[in-house]
Design a protein around this motif. Structure first.
Motif, PDB file in Angstrom:
ATOM      1  N   ARG A   1      31.622   7.607  95.561  1.00  9.62           N
ATOM      2  CA  ARG A   1      30.876   6.381  96.266  1.00  9.62           C
ATOM      3  C   ARG A   1      31.805   5.187  96.297  1.00  9.62           C
ATOM      4  NH1 ARG A   1      26.014   4.524  92.125  1.00  9.62           N
ATOM      5  NH2 ARG A   1      27.496   3.569  90.404  1.00  9.62           N
TER       6      ARG A   1
ATOM      7  N   ASN B   1      34.145   5.403  99.374  1.00  6.24           N
ATOM      8  CA  ASN B   1      33.334   5.224 100.576  1.00  6.24           C
ATOM      9  C   ASN B   1      33.126   3.807 100.687  1.00  6.24           C
ATOM     10  OD1 ASN B   1      32.913   7.856 101.683  1.00  6.24           O
ATOM     11  ND2 ASN B   1      31.157   8.272 100.121  1.00  6.24           N
ATOM     12  N   SER B   2      33.072   3.127  99.749  1.00  9.40           N
ATOM     13  CA  SER B   2      32.770   1.480  99.689  1.00  9.40           C
ATOM     14  C   SER B   2      34.332   1.008 100.353  1.00  9.40           C
ATOM     15  CB  SER B   2      32.747   1.049  98.611  1.00  9.40           C
ATOM     16  OG  SER B   2      31.277   1.395  98.040  1.00  9.40           O
TER      17      SER B   2
ATOM     18  N   LEU C   1      36.737   2.788 101.919  1.00 15.47           N
ATOM     19  CA  LEU C   1      36.680   3.068 103.466  1.00 15.47           C
ATOM     20  C   LEU C   1      35.837   2.419 104.222  1.00 15.47           C
ATOM     21  CD1 LEU C   1      36.890   6.764 102.849  1.00 15.47           C
ATOM     22  CD2 LEU C   1      38.738   5.548 103.439  1.00 15.47           C
ATOM     23  N   ASN C   2      34.704   1.914 104.057  1.00  9.87           N
ATOM     24  CA  ASN C   2      33.704   0.962 104.731  1.00  9.87           C
ATOM     25  C   ASN C   2      34.446  -0.349 104.742  1.00  9.87           C
ATOM     26  OD1 ASN C   2      31.640   2.914 105.153  1.00  9.87           O
ATOM     27  ND2 ASN C   2      30.681   2.145 103.270  1.00  9.87           N
TER      28      ASN C   2
ATOM     29  N   HIS D   1      36.938   4.848 107.856  1.00  8.65           N
ATOM     30  CA  HIS D   1      36.456   6.212 107.953  1.00  8.65           C
ATOM     31  C   HIS D   1      36.637   7.067 108.870  1.00  8.65           C
ATOM     32  CE1 HIS D   1      33.657   6.760 104.659  1.00  8.65           C
ATOM     33  NE2 HIS D   1      33.168   5.335 104.893  1.00  8.65           N
TER      34      HIS D   1
ATOM     35  N   ASN E   1      39.995  14.039 106.383  1.00 13.81           N
ATOM     36  CA  ASN E   1      39.445  14.160 105.165  1.00 13.81           C
ATOM     37  C   ASN E   1      40.606  14.445 103.940  1.00 13.81           C
ATOM     38  OD1 ASN E   1      36.804  13.860 105.764  1.00 13.81           O
ATOM     39  ND2 ASN E   1      36.471  15.992 106.025  1.00 13.81           N
TER      40      ASN E   1
ATOM     41  N   LYS F   1      41.864  11.162 103.021  1.00 14.40           N
ATOM     42  CA  LYS F   1      41.071  10.463 102.389  1.00 14.40           C
ATOM     43  C   LYS F   1      41.234  10.718 100.874  1.00 14.40           C
ATOM     44  CE  LYS F   1      37.588   9.510 105.779  1.00 14.40           C
ATOM     45  NZ  LYS F   1      36.113   9.748 106.518  1.00 14.40           N
TER      46      LYS F   1
ATOM     47  N   ASP G   1      23.606  12.511  99.767  1.00 17.70           N
ATOM     48  CA  ASP G   1      24.230  11.899  98.528  1.00 17.70           C
ATOM     49  C   ASP G   1      23.843  12.030  97.326  1.00 17.70           C
ATOM     50  OD1 ASP G   1      25.657  10.326 100.585  1.00 17.70           O
ATOM     51  OD2 ASP G   1      24.542   8.756 100.713  1.00 17.70           O
TER      52      ASP G   1
ATOM     53  N   ILE H   1      32.046   9.717 108.872  1.00 18.47           N
ATOM     54  CA  ILE H   1      31.478   8.621 108.238  1.00 18.47           C
ATOM     55  C   ILE H   1      30.823   9.381 106.795  1.00 18.47           C
ATOM     56  CG2 ILE H   1      29.835   6.667 107.840  1.00 18.47           C
ATOM     57  CD1 ILE H   1      30.312   6.342 110.747  1.00 18.47           C
ATOM     58  N   ASN H   2      30.089  10.490 106.831  1.00 19.41           N
ATOM     59  CA  ASN H   2      29.307  10.824 105.912  1.00 19.41           C
ATOM     60  C   ASN H   2      29.837  12.544 105.395  1.00 19.41           C
ATOM     61  OD1 ASN H   2      26.939   9.513 107.782  1.00 19.41           O
ATOM     62  ND2 ASN H   2      26.929   8.934 106.056  1.00 19.41           N
TER      63      ASN H   2
ATOM     64  N   SER I   1      32.396  12.870 102.141  1.00 19.75           N
ATOM     65  CA  SER I   1      31.778  12.931 100.639  1.00 19.75           C
ATOM     66  C   SER I   1      31.635  14.625 100.256  1.00 19.75           C
ATOM     67  CB  SER I   1      30.267  12.365 100.599  1.00 19.75           C
ATOM     68  OG  SER I   1      30.292  11.029 100.921  1.00 19.75           O
TER      69      SER I   1
END
Length: 320
Positions: free
Chosen positions: A80, A83-84, A86-87, A92, A97, A100, A270, A307-308, A311
């Motif tokens: 999480r 992801n913060s 990357l945002n 993103h 992947n 990342k 999530d 974007i999702n 994860s």
């Protein structure tokens, strides 16, 4: 604003410490990298010369701490907060992947918990500012630690700040790719987190007390999804079951708008990621992609995967 939130947690002294370190041209990190050398004070991971970093490749330089004690982060914390980041950095869609995961590894692996307060690690992502030359091309993320004092309003084991040299357009929020530079926490892409018992939480989302007070019987479907999102981001894992209940109730409604339903599906996904339910996450993710054809706008498989979908990949790699 970020700076005002930061004051509530750690006070002004650390702000001045971090900014002074960030603007010092002859810091130990920078000097070592320019000379392409390592010494007993620094640990270099990846290529030693930052000027030779390829596009989106990674290197890190970490303070070498005597008898190091490393942070233990839960997998959900890593995912999480990654992801913060990357945002915040608008990355993103720019990273695969695999890239990342590598960046996440260089950020979190063997981060010394018993290092002195201040900058403990720099992570570079290659050739981020394409119009620049040498090390000036690279994105730099400086990772700083702070031990809250006894008089801190909110008790945390550590504060960890991810402070980059990427400057944000204050109107659009986009990263300005012409050049980088360390200015302050409001202008630079920055994520501030609190660490407690393996859990790392973005301090902008530490709202468990507020979340727990919401009367869910009086809110609409969209607000329920937003509440579920907030619950999954806060510093209380015990209330995450409420996010699951909110999302499944929306998913099972027959007359719900497709856009709201897919948002609830993503938050439920999530939730399953947070539980490290790889099988359940994979199954639901495939359902999300299948359902996306019913949703107008930009929730198409390509954007969802960028974007999702990361994860699920990150969790898969972390569980290997």
């Amino acid at each position: 604003m970020k700076k005002s939130v930061l004051k509530c947690f750690i006070g002004l002294s650390f702000i001045f410490l971090m900014i002074s370190c960030a603007t010092t041209k002859n810091s130990n990190f920078n000097e070592s990298n320019k000379k392409n050398t390592t010494n007993n004070k620094l640990i270099v991971r990846g290529i030693e010369n930052p000027e030779k970093l390829e596009k989106n490749d990674v290197m890190s330089v970490t303070n070498n701490v005597a008898n190091p004690e490393y942070f233990e982060f839960s997998n959900w914390s890593k995912i999480r907060i990654m992801n913060s980041l990357l945002n915040e950095l608008n990355l993103h869609c720019e990273l695969t992947n695999e890239q990342k995961y590598k960046l996440m590894s260089y950020i979190f692996d063997e981060l010394p918990k018993n290092a002195s307060d201040g900058i403990v690690r720099e992570v570079r992502l290659g050739n981020f500012f394409a119009s620049q030359k040498g090390d000036a091309r690279n994105l730099v993320i400086r990772i700083g630690l702070m031990t809250p004092g006894e008089d801190a309003k909110i008790k945390n084991e550590k504060i960890i700040i991810f402070f980059s040299n990427a400057v944000k357009n204050q109107i659009t929020g986009e990263i300005m790719k012409g050049r980088g530079g360390f200015i302050n926490y409001d202008l630079n892409a920055t994520v501030m987190t609190a660490y407690n018992n393996k859990l790392l939480t973005d301090i902008m989302n530490m709202s468990a007390e507020k979340n727990n007070k919401v009367d869910v019987s009086k809110i609409e479907a969209l607000d329920s999804v937003m509440l579920a999102q907030s619950i999954l981001a806060d510093d209380d894992l015990s209330n995450d079951i409420k996010a699951h209940e909110l999302c499944t109730a929306i998913i099972n409604k027959k007359d719900i708008a497709p856009a709201i339903k897919i948002m609830a599906m993503i938050k439920e996904y999530d939730y399953r990621i947070s539980l490290e339910d790889l099988e359940g996450s994979t199954k639901l993710w495939n359902e999300i992609l299948d359902f996306s054809v019913n949703v107008p706008g930009d929730m198409n498989p390509e954007n969802l995967n960028s974007i999702n979908g990361g994860s699920l990949y990150l969790l898969t790699e972390l569980l290997k």
